[in-house]
Design an enzyme around this catalytic site. Structure first.
Site, PDB file in Angstrom:
ATOM      1  N   ARG A  70       0.843  -1.191   0.000  1.00 31.57           N
ATOM      2  CA  ARG A  70       0.000   0.000   0.000  1.00 31.57           C
ATOM      3  C   ARG A  70       0.878   1.240   0.000  1.00 31.57           C
ATOM      4  NH1 ARG A  70      -1.781   0.607   4.420  1.00 31.57           N
ATOM      5  NH2 ARG A  70      -1.115  -1.325   5.412  1.00 31.57           N
ATOM      6  N   TYR A 198      -1.693  -3.244  -6.836  1.00 29.90           N
ATOM      7  CA  TYR A 198      -1.425  -3.973  -5.589  1.00 29.90           C
ATOM      8  C   TYR A 198      -2.682  -4.086  -4.712  1.00 29.90           C
ATOM      9  CZ  TYR A 198      -0.362  -5.180  -0.915  1.00 29.90           C
ATOM     10  OH  TYR A 198      -0.440  -5.802   0.299  1.00 29.90           O
ATOM     11  N   LYS A 207      -9.587  -2.477   2.245  1.00 26.96           N
ATOM     12  CA  LYS A 207      -9.222  -1.360   3.117  1.00 26.96           C
ATOM     13  C   LYS A 207     -10.022  -0.101   2.775  1.00 26.96           C
ATOM     14  CE  LYS A 207      -6.790  -3.973   5.394  1.00 26.96           C
ATOM     15  NZ  LYS A 207      -5.439  -4.322   5.679  1.00 26.96           N
ATOM     16  N   HIS A 227      -9.868  -2.837  12.038  1.00 24.00           N
ATOM     17  CA  HIS A 227      -8.805  -3.662  11.439  1.00 24.00           C
ATOM     18  C   HIS A 227      -8.499  -4.809  12.400  1.00 24.00           C
ATOM     19  CE1 HIS A 227      -4.444  -3.667   9.582  1.00 24.00           C
ATOM     20  NE2 HIS A 227      -5.224  -4.558   9.007  1.00 24.00           N
ATOM     21  N   SER A 249      -0.679  -3.946  10.242  1.00 23.03           N
ATOM     22  CA  SER A 249      -0.395  -4.817   9.103  1.00 23.03           C
ATOM     23  C   SER A 249       0.864  -5.646   9.343  1.00 23.03           C
ATOM     24  CB  SER A 249      -0.212  -3.963   7.850  1.00 23.03           C
ATOM     25  OG  SER A 249      -1.366  -3.199   7.637  1.00 23.03           O
ATOM     26  N   CYS A 251       1.461  -7.984  11.498  1.00 24.58           N
ATOM     27  CA  CYS A 251       1.819  -8.195  12.904  1.00 24.58           C
ATOM     28  C   CYS A 251       1.112  -9.405  13.501  1.00 24.58           C
ATOM     29  CB  CYS A 251       1.519  -6.953  13.720  1.00 24.58           C
ATOM     30  SG  CYS A 251       2.642  -5.595  13.346  1.00 24.58           S
ATOM     31  N   ASP A 278      -8.754 -10.076   9.138  1.00 24.30           N
ATOM     32  CA  ASP A 278      -8.284  -8.715   8.846  1.00 24.30           C
ATOM     33  C   ASP A 278      -9.271  -7.616   9.218  1.00 24.30           C
ATOM     34  OD1 ASP A 278      -6.016  -7.281   7.715  1.00 24.30           O
ATOM     35  OD2 ASP A 278      -7.342  -6.688   6.085  1.00 24.30           O
ATOM     36  N   ARG A 376       1.871 -12.194  -1.233  1.00 25.84           N
ATOM     37  CA  ARG A 376       0.606 -12.581  -0.593  1.00 25.84           C
ATOM     38  C   ARG A 376      -0.075 -13.748  -1.298  1.00 25.84           C
ATOM     39  NH1 ARG A 376      -1.480  -9.051   3.814  1.00 25.84           N
ATOM     40  NH2 ARG A 376       0.216  -7.570   4.061  1.00 25.84           N
TER      41      ARG A 376
HETATM   42  P1  GTP Z   1      -1.947  -7.995   7.286  1.00 27.14           P
HETATM   43  O1  GTP Z   1      -2.505  -9.004   6.336  1.00 27.14           O
HETATM   44  O2  GTP Z   1      -0.896  -7.140   6.634  1.00 27.14           O
HETATM   45  O3  GTP Z   1      -2.983  -7.147   7.961  1.00 27.14           O
HETATM   46  O4  GTP Z   1      -1.055  -8.807   8.372  1.00 27.14           O
HETATM   47  P2  GTP Z   1      -1.432  -9.762   9.616  1.00 27.14           P
HETATM   48  O5  GTP Z   1      -1.652  -8.925  10.825  1.00 27.14           O
HETATM   49  O6  GTP Z   1      -2.513 -10.695   9.236  1.00 27.14           O
HETATM   50  O7  GTP Z   1      -0.047 -10.540   9.838  1.00 27.14           O
HETATM   51  P3  GTP Z   1       0.345 -12.078   9.611  1.00 27.14           P
HETATM   52  O8  GTP Z   1      -0.440 -13.012  10.470  1.00 27.14           O
HETATM   53  O9  GTP Z   1       0.316 -12.336   8.155  1.00 27.14           O
HETATM   54  O10 GTP Z   1       1.857 -12.110  10.116  1.00 27.14           O
HETATM   55  C1  GTP Z   1       2.861 -11.311   9.543  1.00 27.14           C
HETATM   56  C2  GTP Z   1       4.226 -11.817   9.890  1.00 27.14           C
HETATM   57  O11 GTP Z   1       4.391 -11.933  11.296  1.00 27.14           O
HETATM   58  C3  GTP Z   1       4.516 -13.194   9.300  1.00 27.14           C
HETATM   59  O12 GTP Z   1       5.808 -13.198   8.738  1.00 27.14           O
HETATM   60  C4  GTP Z   1       4.446 -14.113  10.483  1.00 27.14           C
HETATM   61  O13 GTP Z   1       5.274 -15.225  10.329  1.00 27.14           O
HETATM   62  C5  GTP Z   1       4.844 -13.225  11.651  1.00 27.14           C
HETATM   63  N1  GTP Z   1       4.183 -13.638  12.902  1.00 27.14           N
HETATM   64  C6  GTP Z   1       2.856 -13.890  13.068  1.00 27.14           C
HETATM   65  N2  GTP Z   1       2.579 -14.290  14.342  1.00 27.14           N
HETATM   66  C7  GTP Z   1       3.748 -14.280  14.997  1.00 27.14           C
HETATM   67  C8  GTP Z   1       4.122 -14.586  16.354  1.00 27.14           C
HETATM   68  O14 GTP Z   1       3.306 -14.949  17.210  1.00 27.14           O
HETATM   69  N3  GTP Z   1       5.444 -14.456  16.670  1.00 27.14           N
HETATM   70  C9  GTP Z   1       6.368 -14.047  15.757  1.00 27.14           C
HETATM   71  N4  GTP Z   1       7.628 -13.932  16.157  1.00 27.14           N
HETATM   72  N5  GTP Z   1       6.061 -13.763  14.468  1.00 27.14           N
HETATM   73  C10 GTP Z   1       4.775 -13.872  14.093  1.00 27.14           C
HETATM   74  C1  SPV Z   2      -2.652  -4.773   5.330  1.00 23.84           C
HETATM   75  O1  SPV Z   2      -1.683  -4.180   4.838  1.00 23.84           O
HETATM   76  O2  SPV Z   2      -3.115  -4.498   6.464  1.00 23.84           O
HETATM   77  C2  SPV Z   2      -3.277  -5.881   4.590  1.00 23.84           C
HETATM   78  C3  SPV Z   2      -2.884  -6.103   3.211  1.00 23.84           C
HETATM   79  O3  SPV Z   2      -4.135  -6.556   5.119  1.00 23.84           O
HETATM   80  S1  SPV Z   2      -3.653  -4.976   2.155  1.00 23.84           S
HETATM   81  O4  SPV Z   2      -4.938  -5.519   1.740  1.00 23.84           O
HETATM   82  O5  SPV Z   2      -2.779  -4.839   1.010  1.00 23.84           O
HETATM   83  O6  SPV Z   2      -3.859  -3.708   2.802  1.00 23.84           O
HETATM   84 MN    MN Z   3      -4.514  -5.882   7.239  1.00 25.39          MN
END
Ligand code: GTP
Ligand code: SPV
Ligand code: MN
Length: 594
Positions: A70, A198, A207, A227, A249, A251, A278, A376
């Site tokens: 983004r 993207y 979003k 979110h 995002s 996290c 999400d 993704r």
């Molecule tokens: P968006 O789709 O961008 O909103 O992200 P999200 O909040 O859904 O994050 P996601 O679960 O995809 O995790 C993002 C990154 O954090 C990945 O590389 C994971 O491997 C890492 N991660 C997720 N959970 C944990 C955790 O409990 N500990 C650690 N160390 N890393 C984590």
């Molecule tokens: C984020 O960045 O929080 C996402 C991916 O979930 S996107 O849909 O590209 O914003």
């Molecule tokens: Mn997100």
């Protein structure tokens, strides 16, 4: 397919007059349509078909190299008054916004097809749901929207001859970052996105509609667009408690939403139900409690780091009918990403399409990644082994607890509980996290990200805090509010907490707190678990590490509170007085501590 909705038909005609597509095609959501669009995209190179024996129904896509996340600096809230967008959003007047984007959209679809996608965020016909119509010249967008939202004939029928809908216009134009704009017009219920391909910039139901525009609707209509992931935790007695969690995002929302209970807790027989990863739309139902739906029907998840150990359910989900974007393409037409499953491939094509070998370095000596860090997968929730049986439920699920969290290498303890709703809103409002690859900018920089909504709140953030306080007052029973940090590091930069499935140990404490059955100590930050109140069976973590994870560094927090204070200055007199008074209370608790 056409529509008997006169305003819709007129709007489509107007936009076509501006963009000048060769053809206009209405999306009906059928299987036949999917096959036809895929075939066309394979022929043009927009998509690559993956190995249909190993990954049935899966396709591959690369975005332009400058179009992989983004672009928050090109994202605007266009309102008549600047103060309605507030200090945390980029702003333009609607007039300026339309004029600038019109110049880029003009004739940009010559030689292309404009697709008309009627979509519903939320189950069609649910009191939670909102309808949008996206116009786009990208087959990739159409195929993603078909997974992420409910599209087609059923939605048009629900819309009838004069139903309300969000007007969403997307065009790739020339994919030039200097001619890229993501514009929101809350006063007109309209979104215009141009010059990007993207996900978060172009899947306008996500979003743009479900957070930025929906947050303004929620404020007006008395509900919340957040979110947040939504998950259920079922105990052997069959009782299910639902949690909603806001992390910025990349996290950990997707990972937490479908976690697998760790070995050590297996005897307790927990079962996890994934409702969303999400976005949560939450409203107070007739029982006076907070209920939530996930308005989406798919995951748009981060690929790197996803493997059978960290997230086995995600791995199972993406074995079929999945779109992979910007990952490594292997010679056998399967895919791979850093910290994915299987041996590191000996060769492949990287996310830019260049030949790739492990360990290869660029001209600065930096290792070249096979997959982009923000690569993704797009996959239907229905394919997730833990998909909730309540996904289609028009009233969603009741929320027992709300969790905030972010990446803080040093400061925030593993978990703590707010003293009450108002304190919880303060914790959410002062949240911060280290920047990830999900948005353009310097990775690792700490930034305040209130409720993980900094890039997604469509109006003045001071008013958004007020709305949170107001919602709390309107509920009969408020969910308890918690803060977690899975990302605390030791001096050498190693994560102190194993995370992933092990996070269930923390959720267990949180849910027990909701039933007043878990022990905690009072600290200035809130309630923190006592060492013995967490079930650590089967987890090899030293008592010393656990103590460090739960510790509060007073000096660091003094600095942090000063930071909160200067952050609050941004909002001027639109900062609710309750938050200022919460800061004073926090300072007081620290000054009388120990
Ligand atoms: P968006 O789709 O961008 O909103 O992200 P999200 O909040 O859904 O994050 P996601 O679960 O995809 O995790 C993002 C990154 O954090 C990945 O590389 C994971 O491997 C890492 N991660 C997720 N959970 C944990 C955790 O409990 N500990 C650690 N160390 N890393 C984590
Ligand atoms: C984020 O960045 O929080 C996402 C991916 O979930 S996107 O849909 O590209 O914003
Ligand atoms: Mn997100």
């Amino acid at each position: 397919m056409t529509s008997k909705h006169r305003k819709l038909a007129e709007w489509v005609k107007d936009m076509a007059r501006m963009c000048q597509p060769d053809h206009i095609v209405w999306i009906d959501g059928s299987e036949e349509e999917k096959k036809r669009l895929e075939k066309e995209a394979f022929a043009s190179g927009e998509l690559i078909q993956l190995n249909q024996n190993k990954l049935p129904g899966c396709v591959y896509h690369r975005t332009a190299q400058n179009d992989v996340a983004r672009t928050e600096h090109l994202t605007f809230i266009c309102t008549s008054k600047k103060s309605d967008a507030g200090p945390t959003n980029n702003w333009m007047t609607p007039r300026q916004g339309y004029a600038k984007a019109r110049a880029i959209f003009k004739n940009s679809m010559r030689g292309r097809t404009m697709y008309v996608i009627p979509f519903s965020m939320g189950p069609v016909g649910s009191p939670f749901s909102k309808i949008g119509v996206e116009l786009t010249d990208s087959i990739y967008v159409v195929l993603n929207m078909r997974i992420m939202t409910r599209v087609g004939a059923e939605v048009l029928q629900q819309l009838g001859s004069n139903g309300a809908f969000t007007k969403c216009l997307h065009g790739k134009a020339d994919l030039d970052i200097n001619r890229r704009l993501i514009l929101h017009f809350p006063e007109d219920n309209t979104i215009w996105s141009v010059g990007s391909g993207y996900g978060g910039n172009v899947l306008l139901g996500k979003k743009c509609l479900a957070l930025r525009i929906a947050s303004t609707m929620g404020q007006r209509e008395g509900w919340m667009a957040e979110h947040m992931l939504i998950m259920g935790v079922e105990r052997p007695n069959g009782q299910i408690q639902y949690l909603a969690a806001a992390f910025p995002s990349a996290c950990g929302k997707t990972n937490l939403a479908m976690l697998v209970p760790p070995q050590g807790l297996a005897r307790k027989g927990y079962k996890i139900w994934t409702v969303g990863d999400d976005i949560a739309w939450m409203r107070i139902d007739s029982d006076g409690n907070l209920w939530a739906i996930n308005p989406e029907t798919g995951f748009f998840g981060v690929a790197p780091g996803t493997n059978s150990k960290t997230n086995p359910n995600a791995v199972k989900t993406v074995q079929k009918n999945t779109i992979f974007t910007n990952v490594l393409l292997k010679p056998d037409k399967t895919v791979w990403w850093e910290e994915g499953d299987g041996p590191i491939p000996a060769e492949g094509l990287d996310w830019r399409g260049y030949p790739w070998r492990p360990g290869q370095k660029d001209e600065n000596g930096k290792i070249i990644k096979g997959a982009h860090p923000n690569s993704r997968f797009t996959a239907p929730i229905s394919q997730c082994p833990t998909a909730s049986f309540r996904l289609q439920h028009h009233h969603g699920v009741p929320i027992s607890a709300i969790i905030f969290g972010g990446r803080r290498a040093r400061l925030a303890p593993l978990v703590y509980e707010a003293y009450n709703w108002e304190h919880g809103v303060y914790i959410g409002a002062t949240m911060a996290s280290e920047r990830t690859a999900a948005q353009m900018g310097k990775v690792g920089e700490v930034r305040r990200d209130p409720m993980a909504m900094l890039p997604f709140c469509g109006y003045h953030m001071g008013d958004y805090f007020k709305h949170w306080l107001h919602m709390g007052k309107a509920m009969k029973k408020q969910p308890k509010i918690f803060h977690v940090n899975w990302f605390r590091q030791d001096q050498s930069g190693k994560f102190l907490w194993p995370g992933y499935g092990e996070n269930l140990r923390i959720l267990e404490w949180i849910l027990a707190r909701c039933e007043n059955t878990a022990e905690a100590s009072k600290t200035p930050l809130g309630y923190v678990p006592t060492l013995r109140s967490l079930d650590m069976t089967g987890l090899d973590l030293s008592k010393q590490n656990l103590q460090e994870l739960l510790s509060i560094d007073e000096e660091a927090w003094k600095q942090e509170m000063d930071d909160h204070e200067s952050f609050f200055k941004l909002f001027g007199n639109r900062l609710p007085k309750e938050l200022r008074s919460q800061l004073a209370k926090l300072r007081r608790r620290f000054s009388t501590w120990k």
